[in-house]
Design a protein around this motif. Structure first.
Motif, PDB file in Angstrom:
ATOM      1  N   ILE A 198      -2.138  -1.932   2.974  1.00 56.49           N
ATOM      2  CA  ILE A 198      -2.220  -1.094   1.778  1.00 56.49           C
ATOM      3  C   ILE A 198      -0.843  -0.534   1.400  1.00 56.49           C
ATOM      4  O   ILE A 198      -0.559  -0.286   0.228  1.00 56.49           O
TER       5      ILE A 198
ATOM      6  N   THR B  56      -8.630   1.597  -7.024  1.00 56.17           N
ATOM      7  CA  THR B  56      -8.910   0.286  -7.610  1.00 56.17           C
ATOM      8  C   THR B  56      -9.796  -0.546  -6.685  1.00 56.17           C
ATOM      9  O   THR B  56     -10.782  -1.156  -7.122  1.00 56.17           O
TER      10      THR B  56
ATOM     11  N   CYS C 252       1.171  -7.556  -5.924  1.00 60.02           N
ATOM     12  CA  CYS C 252       0.811  -6.963  -7.212  1.00 60.02           C
ATOM     13  C   CYS C 252      -0.705  -6.899  -7.341  1.00 60.02           C
ATOM     14  O   CYS C 252      -1.399  -7.915  -7.218  1.00 60.02           O
ATOM     15  N   MET C 253      -1.239  -5.706  -7.596  1.00 60.38           N
ATOM     16  CA  MET C 253      -2.689  -5.539  -7.667  1.00 60.38           C
ATOM     17  C   MET C 253      -3.301  -6.300  -8.841  1.00 60.38           C
ATOM     18  O   MET C 253      -4.403  -6.824  -8.745  1.00 60.38           O
TER      19      MET C 253
ATOM     20  N   GLN D  87       1.038   5.444  -5.312  1.00 65.58           N
ATOM     21  CA  GLN D  87       0.623   4.048  -5.212  1.00 65.58           C
ATOM     22  C   GLN D  87      -0.607   3.890  -4.327  1.00 65.58           C
ATOM     23  O   GLN D  87      -1.571   3.208  -4.687  1.00 65.58           O
TER      24      GLN D  87
ATOM     25  N   GLU E  82       0.848  -1.080  -7.744  1.00 63.57           N
ATOM     26  CA  GLU E  82       0.205  -1.058  -9.053  1.00 63.57           C
ATOM     27  C   GLU E  82       1.301  -0.844 -10.087  1.00 63.57           C
ATOM     28  O   GLU E  82       1.987   0.186 -10.071  1.00 63.57           O
TER      29      GLU E  82
ATOM     30  N   MET F 144       1.200  -2.917  -1.076  1.00 65.96           N
ATOM     31  CA  MET F 144       0.666  -3.243  -2.393  1.00 65.96           C
ATOM     32  C   MET F 144       1.268  -2.308  -3.454  1.00 65.96           C
ATOM     33  O   MET F 144       1.669  -1.183  -3.161  1.00 65.96           O
TER      34      MET F 144
ATOM     35  N   GLU G   8      -3.776   5.280  -6.084  1.00 70.04           N
ATOM     36  CA  GLU G   8      -4.236   4.462  -7.208  1.00 70.04           C
ATOM     37  C   GLU G   8      -4.822   3.135  -6.734  1.00 70.04           C
ATOM     38  O   GLU G   8      -5.867   2.687  -7.222  1.00 70.04           O
ATOM     39  N   ILE G   9      -4.167   2.497  -5.770  1.00 66.74           N
ATOM     40  CA  ILE G   9      -4.634   1.197  -5.287  1.00 66.74           C
ATOM     41  C   ILE G   9      -5.946   1.344  -4.537  1.00 66.74           C
ATOM     42  O   ILE G   9      -6.862   0.512  -4.670  1.00 66.74           O
ATOM     43  N   THR G  10      -6.077   2.401  -3.744  1.00 65.08           N
ATOM     44  CA  THR G  10      -7.344   2.621  -3.043  1.00 65.08           C
ATOM     45  C   THR G  10      -8.478   2.848  -4.031  1.00 65.08           C
ATOM     46  O   THR G  10      -9.594   2.346  -3.838  1.00 65.08           O
TER      47      THR G  10
ATOM     48  N   SER H 234      -7.312  -0.840 -13.233  1.00 63.94           N
ATOM     49  CA  SER H 234      -8.351  -0.091 -12.539  1.00 63.94           C
ATOM     50  C   SER H 234      -8.979   0.991 -13.397  1.00 63.94           C
ATOM     51  O   SER H 234     -10.149   1.287 -13.253  1.00 63.94           O
TER      52      SER H 234
END
Length: 461
Positions: free
Chosen positions: A179, A203, A158-159, A196, A184, A182, A199-201, A47
């Motif tokens: 969410i 991405t 896994c993202m 997590q 990263e 998930m 960071e995932i949001t 990301s």
């Protein structure tokens, strides 16, 4: 072995600090800082932690506002009118939408039905689940109906792998369920942690904006009813939807609390059946089913949620008690507001309610907190106290102040129009609202009689 560096994040605002404090320096909330590993420098992974969200291939220079060219947002209808209403007319390409709700309320079922309708219109949809296998999703989908081959199922957490799947499928709509499952790999923290989720949001936000993909995120809620994880999650997304309702009841309500592309506080009503969620286009008729006419303590009020008006039944039961402390209960409305209105009745009308139990209920399982319910609550309490019923064709609305005055409420014309459409013949409303409607001439006064009141003592019960 060297200990990894950790930082502290605020669950409410996402503020980052190196040392723990009792109060967050950002939002001033107490006991909201949690420890989490810090992201490794230059390890933005797939990301890029500080990457931009511009849709262009390169960086753009700052522009004067007069130089910016705007265009009408094109929307894609989902096929579910209630969902489209809450979203503001359909889903906007490139938007990030968060759907929250209690476990088992029907979030996954709602999104799976939406995916089915979108796939039928030849929209390529990718449904990513971190909680179920593809066979379990298929079993649940078979209860809903037949699905098109344009719907792709993917069980992964896994993202990096999910981004590869998006690159392969090239979907227009992606659903991530949920969410909190998930992960990263570049972030050394457990799934669902502050690091997590943040960071995932980020991405997914960059993916949505750069590829014009509409992404739906499912989020679990805490016992307080808020989406689990940092509150910053709600600030980052474009739209926040809450799926509400009692799991023991048949109805479900989808409420929009944030929408950058439409109005907020819109609601959509669904009925849960064996074959999935069924839309309820006429909430007034649905919520008024089973109402007994000519019963003391039962009145009808016209409430508003966003731009939608609907009728509700307010029930009150007032009876004498032999205990020194009377009991007061409110279901579906504010308990403190009921106590306040009963104090107004005692002071302004001289009605002694100090030795009475009082129970107030909004029938149908709805929860409405707007002040327009005040006049109906007062009328229901008086009706039950005196044992006299209101005319079955009467609807009320209005705000009541501490001196007993009846104040105007918003969108009075819409409320009266809903009463006319449903067949009610009399409407008791604030006098100022009545004069405004009469002067505007927007309501056919031959179909309904408007009775304006300035004070609660003018109620004839």
């Amino acid at each position: 072995m060297a200990k990894g560096k950790t930082v502290f994040f605020c669950r409410e605002c996402g503020y980052e600090i190196s040392k723990w404090q009792g109060q967050c320096p950002g939002c001033r909330a107490w006991n909201t800082l949690v420890e989490a590993p810090s992201a490794k420098a230059g390890s933005g992974g797939s990301s890029g932690r500080y990457g931009g969200i511009s849709s262009g291939a390169g960086r753009t220079a700052p522009q004067r506002i007069s130089e910016v060219r705007t265009q009408q947002e094109s929307r894609r209808e989902t096929g579910m009118k209630e969902l489209d209403r809450v979203l503001g007319g359909g889903i906007v390409p490139g938007s990030l939408i968060l759907v929250g709700g209690d476990p088992g309320i029907g979030k996954s079922t709602l999104l799976l039905q939406m995916c089915r309708l979108l796939a039928e219109k030849k929209n390529r949809v990718l449904y990513v689940s971190g909680e179920e296998s593809v066979s379990q999703i298929k079993m649940r989908a078979e209860r809903i109906g037949d699905f098109s081959d344009d719907l792709y199922l993917f069980a992964e957490t896994c993202m990096g792998t999910i981004l590869q799947a998006v690159e392969q499928v090239q979907p227009e709509v992606v659903v991530v369920d949920s969410i909190q499952t998930m992960i990263e790999e570049s972030v050394d923290a457990a799934p669902g942690s502050v690091s997590q989720v943040r960071e995932i949001t980020g991405t997914l936000l960059r993916l949505a904006k750069s590829r014009d993909i509409t992404i739906f995120i499912v989020g679990h809620v805490t016992k307080e009813g808020n989406v689990a994880g940092p509150r910053m999650l709600e600030h980052m997304v474009d739209t926040v939807l809450y799926f509400e309702g009692d799991k023991t009841a048949m109805y479900r309500m989808l409420r929009g609390v944030k929408n950058r592309f439409g109005s907020t506080n819109e609601i959509g009503i669904f009925e849960m059946r064996n074959q999935g969620l069924i839309e309820v286009p006429d909430p007034s008729g649905y919520l008024m089913q089973g109402r007994l006419e000519d019963e003391a303590g039962s009145v009808v009020v016209c409430a508003m949620e966003g731009t939608r008006s609907f009728l509700l039944e307010i029930q009150a039961l007032v009876c004498h008690t032999s205990f020194p402390m009377p009991r007061r209960t409110a279901v579906g409305t504010d308990y403190n507001r009921v106590n306040l209105l009963m104090a107004v009745l005692e002071k302004r009308l001289g009605i002694h309610l100090g030795d009475c139990d009082a129970y107030v209920n909004v029938a149908g399982g709805m929860r409405v907190l707007e002040p327009a319910l005040d006049l109906a609550l007062v009328a229901a309490i008086l009706s039950s106290h005196y044992g006299r019923s209101l005319d079955a064709g009467t609807v009320l609305f209005g705000e009541v102040g501490l001196v007993g005055e009846v104040r105007a409420v918003s969108q009075a014309e819409r409320r009266v129009a809903e009463a006319v459409k449903t067949g009610y013949r009399t409407c008791i409303l604030p006098e100022s609202s009545r004069q405004m409607i009469v002067n505007a001439g927007s309501v056919d006064l031959k179909k309904i009689r408007l009775i304006g009141v300035k004070h609660i003592r003018e109620l004839e019960i």
